[in-house]
Design an enzyme around this catalytic site. Structure first.
Site, mmCIF file in Angstrom:
data_model
loop_
_atom_site.group_PDB
_atom_site.id
_atom_site.type_symbol
_atom_site.label_atom_id
_atom_site.label_comp_id
_atom_site.label_asym_id
_atom_site.label_seq_id
_atom_site.Cartn_x
_atom_site.Cartn_y
_atom_site.Cartn_z
ATOM 1 N N ARG A 25 46.791 48.390 50.853
ATOM 2 C CA ARG A 25 45.957 49.460 50.304
ATOM 3 C C ARG A 25 45.302 50.221 51.434
ATOM 4 N NH1 ARG A 25 42.922 46.132 45.452
ATOM 5 N NH2 ARG A 25 44.813 45.539 44.358
ATOM 6 N N SER A 124 44.910 49.254 42.190
ATOM 7 C CA SER A 124 44.181 48.532 41.151
ATOM 8 C C SER A 124 42.924 49.269 40.692
ATOM 9 C CB SER A 124 43.848 47.125 41.649
ATOM 10 O OG SER A 124 43.326 46.334 40.609
ATOM 11 N N HIS A 125 41.744 48.674 40.957
ATOM 12 C CA HIS A 125 40.470 49.204 40.449
ATOM 13 C C HIS A 125 39.833 50.167 41.446
ATOM 14 C CE1 HIS A 125 39.988 45.638 42.827
ATOM 15 N NE2 HIS A 125 38.737 45.962 43.092
ATOM 16 N N ASP A 300 41.071 48.410 34.001
ATOM 17 C CA ASP A 300 41.014 49.065 35.313
ATOM 18 C C ASP A 300 42.218 49.983 35.497
ATOM 19 O OD1 ASP A 300 42.977 47.111 35.631
ATOM 20 O OD2 ASP A 300 42.458 46.709 37.717
ATOM 21 N N ASP A 302 45.203 49.835 36.927
ATOM 22 C CA ASP A 302 46.571 49.387 36.633
ATOM 23 C C ASP A 302 46.629 48.443 35.443
ATOM 24 O OD1 ASP A 302 45.305 47.346 38.085
ATOM 25 O OD2 ASP A 302 47.176 46.621 38.943
ATOM 26 N N ASP A 304 45.429 45.534 34.675
ATOM 27 C CA ASP A 304 45.517 44.068 34.723
ATOM 28 C C ASP A 304 44.146 43.414 34.541
ATOM 29 O OD1 ASP A 304 44.548 44.757 37.244
ATOM 30 O OD2 ASP A 304 45.883 43.411 38.351
ATOM 31 N N ARG A 305 43.064 44.179 34.692
ATOM 32 C CA ARG A 305 41.721 43.625 34.507
ATOM 33 C C ARG A 305 41.143 44.058 33.169
ATOM 34 N NH1 ARG A 305 38.732 43.126 40.283
ATOM 35 N NH2 ARG A 305 40.606 42.832 41.525
ATOM 36 N N THR A 368 41.446 32.617 45.389
ATOM 37 C CA THR A 368 41.582 33.933 44.761
ATOM 38 C C THR A 368 42.959 34.505 45.089
ATOM 39 O OG1 THR A 368 39.212 34.292 44.895
ATOM 40 C CG2 THR A 368 40.585 36.250 44.659
ATOM 41 N N GLU A 387 39.905 34.652 36.380
ATOM 42 C CA GLU A 387 39.048 34.773 37.562
ATOM 43 C C GLU A 387 37.844 35.624 37.206
ATOM 44 O OE1 GLU A 387 41.978 36.248 40.306
ATOM 45 O OE2 GLU A 387 41.849 38.287 39.542
ATOM 46 N N LYS A 400 47.764 38.995 35.948
ATOM 47 C CA LYS A 400 46.680 39.051 34.966
ATOM 48 C C LYS A 400 46.961 40.226 34.038
ATOM 49 C CE LYS A 400 43.758 40.946 38.659
ATOM 50 N NZ LYS A 400 43.946 40.198 39.895
#
Length: 584
Positions: A25, A124-125, A300, A302, A304-305, A368, A387, A400
């Site tokens: 990233r 991601s987020h 989020d 993508d 996954d959260r 993690t 998580e 996730k």
């Protein structure tokens, strides 16, 4: 059929291409540098065994953030030149990270082809846009993120790369239209297939959950619902699942149009960044003016959260996974024959541990990074995991899964309300379910403080101090008692280390832990998911078994431990911050 040639471009290594737990990233401007993306993708191809590249089928898609469309065209040209047989792309470049995992595991092409891996384009987020973040990660044939053995190879390859092959004359593929475009190259046929982003994922969800019982819940006048995609890729699934399949009102969807810059927001589903949903659910200082819905959730970038909310009630992610595990067998058809085991990441609260002990389930505490759960799942040792950073999932895929978590909660609510939807009986609410769980299993008061974009050198010094302090627990306890006499003594302190029960690999330096005699914990971690500077994460947890004390305000219950954590670590001294960026 259009034919293409392959040319070889000379390049040289570019510093800093070490993938973290979730890929590489960086800021968009970094990815746009000449050869930056090309080097990383070629380093990945070079890290894979030949059969995963030559003649293989790869998925290339992501959360639709800024620079995704250009990046996909570059990756297609590199794939063609490396002898890949076909590339599958979600329509408009959109596939959630869980959907990519599902596509790798479940999708079969018209010619019988199966994917062996995927490039997922997401940060991601993290925010998106021309001055914000972009990311890329590689997922393996099990649908999960590449293990360290592969990401280490990728990084080593980025340090020695000299050239890459590319099909520069390959025309750009229209990724907005479903269909297959075929090309002819030096090694034969090469196809790019654009397919519906939601089909495979929706089919999988319908095989896991009882959609009819959820539909009955959503159609009840007693139950109201709200889902916020924060302008991320979850919007590509929300209408199809919640409105078309489950009959929710269109007005129950918030920010469900995917945007390259996430509408200028921060697509992180927490109480700080999901402002609109938080206000609608009656949890902000602003009065929503109307009665809040019974259930709210957010995703989020993508997808996954997830964040789960009840009316004026926040469910911590640590509690969420514990409650799903405790209710899964009765409420979710996929788990009707029992759970194989459960797992959580080390910083996540021990709420899941208590459920596992009570239900006699195998339990694992892992570092993690979702790949650790994936190993357990591939070995048939784990069914449900989670998580604290708003990630929850199961062995249906190897990522996730935010929408899965929402459907799990809706299934539990439907199950608990089987007898209440008809007639005058009171609805069993999200808050009722959580408070009943605390009464049964005890409550883990829990908070997380994030200090984002901290000077990296200062962050390392802070962590070094915490390690040094661990060499003398009497000294630590003296400091603790001076800060707050009522806080229990530290019983043990270490740096978390994990030996994988499946492959025997050892992961060291996974976070600094202070474990107190009463079951309280302080955990400090440096996170590698930001694109600039360092993020210090501080986790504070206190366990309360006495049912008469499980209703306290979380901040009040944790205040003494928070005080100890900040002063013991000299947080303000090292970071220059008087308060964290985000409190969860």
């Amino acid at each position: 059929m259009v034919s293409f040639k392959v040319s070889v471009v000379s390049t040289s290594p570019i510093d800093g291409q070490k993938p973290g737990t979730s890929g590489l990233r960086k800021k968009v401007k970094v990815f746009k540098q000449p050869n930056y993306l090309e080097n990383f993708v070629q380093a990945t191809f070079n890290a894979l065994t030949p059969e995963k590249v030559k003649g293989a089928t790869l998925v290339v898609s992501g959360d639709g953030r800024y620079y995704s469309e250009e990046a996909i065209q570059i990756i297609i040209k590199l794939a063609a030149a490396n002898g890949v047989r076909r590339v599958w792309v979600g329509q408009n470049s959109l596939l959630s990270t869980p959907a990519v995992s599902a596509v790798i595991r479940e999708r079969v092409g018209n010619d019988g082809s199966k994917a062996t891996g995927a490039f997922i384009l997401t940060a991601s987020h993290n925010p998106g846009g021309p001055t914000e973040d972009f990311g890329i990660k590689y997922n393996m044939e099990n649908g999960g993120p590449a293990p360290e053995s592969i990401t280490d190879k990728i990084y080593e390859n980025t340090k020695t790369i000299k050239e890459y092959p590319i099909a520069e004359d390959l025309p750009s593929v229209d990724i907005s239209a479903i269909g297959t475009t075929s090309f002819e190259g030096p090694e034969g046929k090469f196809d790019v297939e654009v397919f519906d982003s939601a089909d495979d994922y929706v089919k999988l969800m319908k095989s896991i959950f009882d959609f009819e019982s959820i539909k009955k819940l959503l159609s009840s006048p007693k139950f109201t619902f709200c889902y916020d995609a924060l302008h991320g890729v979850a919007g590509a699934y929300a209408h199809r699942i919640f409105v078309e399949e489950l009959g929710a009102q269109e007005s129950s969807l918030l920010n469900c149009t995917p945007k390259k810059d996430f509408g200028g927001g921060h697509p992180d589903p927490n109480l700080t960044y999901a402002k609109e949903l938080v206000a609608r659910m009656g949890l902000s200082k602003i009065d929503p003016g109307v009665e809040p819905p019974e259930f709210g959730a957010a995703a989020d970038g993508d997808a996954d959260r997830n964040m789960i909310l009840g009316k004026r009630f926040f469910v911590t992610p640590s509690d969420s996974v514990a409650i799903i595990a405790a209710n899964a067998v009765g409420a979710i058809p996929y788990f009707s024959s029992g759970l194989k085991g459960v797992a959580r990441s080390m910083p996540t609260s021990a709420a899941l541990d208590v459920v596992a002990k009570n239900l006699n389930l195998k339990f694992f505490e892992v570092p993690t990074g979702w790949k650790f759960f994936g190993n357990l799942m591939d070995a048939g040792m784990c069914s449900v995991c989670g998580e604290e950073s708003f990630g929850t999932g199961s062995d249906h895929i190897r990522e996730k899964d935010g929408i899965w978590a929402v459907l799990a909660w809706l299934s539990i609510l439907a199950h608990k309300n089987k007898e209440t939807l008809d007639g005058n009986a009171k609805l069993v609410t999200v808050e009722d379910i959580v408070r009943q769980h605390w009464a049964t299993y005890g409550r883990h008061y829990y908070t997380r403080y994030d200090y984002e974009n901290v000077d990296a050198a200062a962050a390392k010094e802070l962590m070094a101090l915490l390690v040094k302090l661990q060499s003398s627990l009497p000294e630590v306890n003296k400091i603790v008692k001076e800060i707050h006499p009522n806080v229990a003594n530290v019983a043990s302190a270490d740096e978390f280390e994990y030996k994988d029960p499946v492959d025997g690999s050892v992961s060291k330096h996974q976070g600094i832990r202070y474990l107190f005699e009463d079951g309280s914990r302080l955990v400090f971690r440096l996170s590698g998911t930001g694109s600039e500077g360092a993020t210090i994460r501080l986790y504070i947890e206190q366990y309360e078994k006495d049912a008469s004390k499980t209703g306290r305000d979380s901040q009040d219950a944790l205040a003494p431990l928070v005080d100890v954590a900040l002063k013991l670590s000299k947080m303000q001294e090292f970071t220059g911050r008087s308060s964290p960026t985000v409190i969860t």
